[in-house]
Design a protein around this motif. Structure first.
Motif, PDB file in Angstrom:
ATOM      1  N   ALA A  19       0.894  -1.206  -0.060  1.00 51.39           N
ATOM      2  CA  ALA A  19       0.021  -0.085  -0.031  1.00 51.39           C
ATOM      3  C   ALA A  19       0.992   1.220  -0.016  1.00 51.39           C
ATOM      4  N   ASN A  20       1.922   1.171   0.708  1.00 51.93           N
ATOM      5  CA  ASN A  20       2.656   2.356   0.868  1.00 51.93           C
ATOM      6  C   ASN A  20       3.655   2.733  -0.527  1.00 51.93           C
ATOM      7  N   ARG A  23       0.791   4.077  -2.989  1.00 49.17           N
ATOM      8  CA  ARG A  23       0.624   5.275  -2.472  1.00 49.17           C
ATOM      9  C   ARG A  23       1.645   6.265  -3.265  1.00 49.17           C
ATOM     10  N   ASP A  24       2.796   6.081  -2.895  1.00 49.02           N
ATOM     11  CA  ASP A  24       3.945   6.850  -3.431  1.00 49.02           C
ATOM     12  C   ASP A  24       4.060   6.998  -4.884  1.00 49.02           C
ATOM     13  N   ALA A  27       1.020   8.878  -6.118  1.00 49.75           N
ATOM     14  CA  ALA A  27       1.236  10.428  -5.703  1.00 49.75           C
ATOM     15  C   ALA A  27       2.307  11.159  -6.746  1.00 49.75           C
ATOM     16  N   THR A  32      -4.597  10.611  -6.652  1.00 51.60           N
ATOM     17  CA  THR A  32      -5.187  10.245  -5.206  1.00 51.60           C
ATOM     18  C   THR A  32      -6.124   9.208  -5.286  1.00 51.60           C
ATOM     19  N   ASN A  35     -10.905   5.499  -1.103  1.00 49.33           N
ATOM     20  CA  ASN A  35     -11.484   4.071  -0.783  1.00 49.33           C
ATOM     21  C   ASN A  35     -12.925   4.060  -0.038  1.00 49.33           C
ATOM     22  N   ALA A  98      -3.956  -4.054  -1.467  1.00 53.50           N
ATOM     23  CA  ALA A  98      -3.241  -3.580  -2.143  1.00 53.50           C
ATOM     24  C   ALA A  98      -2.391  -4.037  -3.656  1.00 53.50           C
ATOM     25  N   ASP A 131      -5.266  -1.567   3.830  1.00 54.62           N
ATOM     26  CA  ASP A 131      -4.830  -0.423   3.338  1.00 54.62           C
ATOM     27  C   ASP A 131      -4.582  -0.557   1.882  1.00 54.62           C
ATOM     28  N   GLY A 133      -3.721   1.917  -0.049  1.00 49.28           N
ATOM     29  CA  GLY A 133      -2.839   3.062  -0.672  1.00 49.28           C
ATOM     30  C   GLY A 133      -3.481   4.406  -0.936  1.00 49.28           C
ATOM     31  N   GLU A 134      -4.763   4.450  -0.139  1.00 43.89           N
ATOM     32  CA  GLU A 134      -5.745   5.603  -0.220  1.00 43.89           C
ATOM     33  C   GLU A 134      -5.106   6.646   0.534  1.00 43.89           C
ATOM     34  N   THR A 135      -5.530   7.938   0.075  1.00 43.55           N
ATOM     35  CA  THR A 135      -5.347   9.076   0.763  1.00 43.55           C
ATOM     36  C   THR A 135      -6.612   9.537   1.892  1.00 43.55           C
TER      37      THR A 135
END
Length: 254
Positions: A19-20, A23-24, A27, A32, A35, A98, A131, A133-135
């Motif tokens: 997920a991290n 997300r990176d 981004a 963005t 979820n 993820a 998670d 990877g959502e904001t």
């Protein structure tokens, strides 16, 4: 029991790492993720369709990925908004992970996508632990589900950045107690915003899009108290080893 616990921790730790990374990656390209979690029949798809229409009217580049155990019904409905939509069939799996999401986005997600709305599998237990990877994590509940829903599913509501109430056009008919619902949300997630909506009447439509755009622009989202607790995401009772490789990819809709 130790072996089961260790396996669960390993599965979720692997998911958190994925997920991290996702997300990176998103981004960096200006996308963005939002979820969306809810029980089946909450009106999530109906509201999302209206939000996608608003995004198109405002020339906001958006896309939607919707997950179900079977059928492409939700993707067909969302595609009416005229934005890129993809259906993921989980083949019985009760949530997205993820790694699954990343695999389904690869080669499909348009490069200019500002917001990606992920309509998770209809379930307030399994998806709450993963998670993606959502904001912005949004939990939805309809007025027909009962005011004690947040107390019955504390992990889902307790980790939300935003809570959305749907189908308020029938709130009076079902004797929905808004004050009690808000109090229960506050008990598990102090300070989280609660938005009232009705896709049928247009009440609150556009609010989700506004909150998502604000998050995309860097406005800090609500920080749930539960998020700071050890193993906050790890309440899922049964891990699915290898689930990141599961799921059938349906043809793209647009």
């Amino acid at each position: 029991m130790c072996r089961v616990a260790d396996l669960r921790q390993a599965v979720l730790a692997k998911n958190d790492a994925s997920a991290n990374t996702l997300r990176d990656h998103l981004a960096a390209r200006g996308t963005t993720v939002v979820n969306l979690l809810s029980s089946p029949g909450s009106g999530k798809t109906a509201l999302l369709e209206q939000e996608l229409l608003r995004a198109r009217e405002r020339s906001v580049p958006v896309a939607a990925l919707t997950a179900d155990l079977a059928t492409e019904n939700d993707a067909a409905r969302l595609a009416r908004a005229g934005v890129p939509v993809r259906q993921v069939l989980t083949d019985g799996l009760c949530h997205l992970e993820a790694g699954m999401l990343a695999g389904h986005l690869d080669g499909w997600l348009p490069g200019d996508t500002r917001l990606l709305f992920v309509e998770n599998v209809g379930n307030l237990v399994c998806p709450a632990s993963y998670d993606l990877g959502e904001t912005l994590r949004v939990v939805l509940a309809s007025v027909t589900e009962g005011e004690d829903k947040p107390l019955k599913y504390p992990t889902a509501f307790g980790l939300a950045h935003l809570v959305v109430v749907t189908k308020t056009d029938i709130a009076e008919a079902v004797e929905f107690d808004e004050i009690a619902f808000r109090a229960n949300v506050e008990q598990v997630n102090p300070g989280v915003e609660v938005v009232l909506t009705s896709a049928r009447r247009g009440k609150g439509v556009g609010a989700l899009l506004d909150r998502a755009l604000a998050a995309a622009a860097g406005t800090p989202v609500h920080t749930p108290v539960m998020a700071g607790q050890p193993d906050a995401h790890h309440g899922h009772p049964h891990p699915h080893p290898g689930a990141a490789d599961a799921g059938a990819l349906a043809p793209q809709r647009s």
